[in-house]
Enzyme design. Structure first.
Site: not given
Ligand code: PHB
Ligand code: APR
Length: 404
Positions: A77, A206, A298, A302, A396
């Site tokens: 990504h 997000y 989450p 991280k 990130y």
């Molecule tokens: C996930 O794909 O489960 C996932 C991805 C990014 C995050 C948290 C969870 O920040």
């Protein structure tokens, strides 16, 4: 009961990603290790977790010789998006960091690959152990006692890696007076759904929304992972699939909500959000690794990546101990690991504060209108400025590992 005594150089408690990755790397350097796990391998694989891997983690998995399927099936990504009340801003990870990217590949898949590689290499793992206890961790020759298939065992070793997660026994072995535990529990949770439906977007989104945070994530071109911020009082049984999809549509940008493909959930659960750090991360010959020492919410992806940097640090230290006889370098583990841990903690806390909606929460939990305005302003500033987006991107993709 007959007592069986076994011996190894490094005893690893826990067969999660931390323990398995460390075990594989140590074995590559000829350092013997035995993993002791409380549950079955299938149970470990049944826990659905996140799936964004930093470059440092990816390199470590390759170094362990376990990267073939990840490199074949994982997705690179180059960016992700943040939507604020429906308006999308792209975070160009690659462009803003001089070419760095992340890998989208589920933690469950990494864990499976590591388990298979360990079994193929004939390395020893005791699943379904019970009554596990650590002894003499402050002495030259510590040991671990446990029961396995009705038999009592003593594993004597040089070092113990406590990779047994947040609820494990390793951290509790450090005398209370010698450790400081920092904790913040957030006043909401994430309701997650996994479904075999084509993801709504090629990149993660997000979403900050008046109704609460949402995340559109993925596992592959045919498997989606979505999350919704929900009050902690909510029960997963009260969320039908239809109710989940309807709420997700409300929080996604309108043009994406229209394209969302829905379907039956194959997993649905609510996870609380927590920031937690135990200082120090070592005591005598015991080292805490991953979730045993720290938890992050989450939001910054991280959790697994901080576990990986602990593994990288401990791996470098133990390699030095056994190859150069430098035992003194073990004293630096906690200090090196914690620097990176605190950065990941701060980033995850910051992203969580900016992206969630604290409205209706107690003021003591940052539920005031003033805090909401500060966070709206913060998010707006960081997204409209290239320097701001770079600050997000740089963290990130993950900061560099410190050398030992
Ligand atoms: C996930 O794909 O489960 C996932 C991805 C990014 C995050 C948290 C969870 O920040
Ligand atoms: N004896 C043996 N094993 C134990 C014990 C014990 N007393 N207590 C816990 N364990 C095992 C758990 O069953 C689990 O399989 O330790 C393992 C810890 O694994 P994780 O919780 O997955 O922790 P870790 O390997 O550090 O993984 C890092 O990154 O994305 C995050 O939280 C996510 O699990 C993830 C973590």
């Amino acid at each position: 009961m007959f007592l069986q005594t076994i011996k190894t150089q490094v005893a690893i408690i826990g067969a999660g990603p931390s323990g398995l990755l460390l075990g594989q790397l140590l074995a590559k350097q000829g350092i013997s290790n035995i993993i002791l796990e409380r549950v079955t391998g299938d149970y470990v694989l049944g826990r659905i977790r996140a799936g964004i891997l930093e470059q440092g983690f990816v390199n470590l998995v390759r170094e362990a010789g376990v990267g073939a399927r990840m490199d074949r099936e994982g997705e690179i990504h180059e960016g992700f998006a943040i939507a604020v009340n429906g308006k999308l801003t792209h975070i160009d990870l690659k462009g803003l960091t001089g070419g760095k990217t992340v890998m989208c590949y589920g933690q469950v898949e990494i864990t499976k690959d590591l388990m298979e590689a360990r079994a193929a290499a004939g390395l020893s793992t005791y699943y379904q152990t019970s009554e596990l206890a650590l002894h003499d961790v402050n002495a030259e020759q510590p040991s671990v006692t446990f029961n396995y298939q009705g038999q009592a065992y003593t594993l004597s070793c040089d070092y113990i890696a406590g990779c047994d997660g947040f609820h494990g026994v390793s951290r509790q072995t450090i005398p209370q007076a010698l450790r400081t535990e920092h904790e913040r529990v957030y006043p909401f949770g994430w309701l997650g759904v996994l479904s075999d439906t084509p993801p709504v977007s090629e990149e993660l989104i997000y979403c900050h929304h008046e109704r609460g945070f949402a995340l559109a994530s993925r596992r592959s071109a045919t498997r989606s992972r979505y999350y919704l911020q929900v009050p902690l009082t909510e029960k997963v049984e009260d969320w039908s699939d239809d109710a989940f999809w309807e709420e997700l549509k409300r929080r996604l940008p309108a043009e994406l909500a229209e394209q969302l493909v829905t379907g039956p959930s194959i997993e649905k659960s609510i996870a609380p959000l927590r920031s937690f750090v135990c200082e120090p991360m070592q005591y005598g010959q015991l080292f805490l690794v991953g979730d045993a020492a720290h938890i992050v919410p989450p939001t910054g992806a991280k959790g697994l990546n901080l576990a990986a940097s602990d593994v990288a640090t401990l791996y470098a230290i133990l390699t030095r101990v056994y190859q150069q006889g430098d035992k003194a370098c073990t004293s630096r583990y906690s200090e090196i690991a914690l620097r990176r841990v605190w950065n990941g903690e701060r980033f995850s806390w910051w992203m969580s504060n900016m992206l969630h909606n604290y409205q209706g929460m107690p003021v003591a939990d940052m539920g005031s209108l003033t805090f909401k305005r500060f966070m709206e302003s913060e998010l707006n500033y960081y997204l409209q400025s290239e320097a701001g987006r770079r600050v997000i991107a740089e963290q990130y993709v993950g900061l560099a590992y410190e050398s030992v």
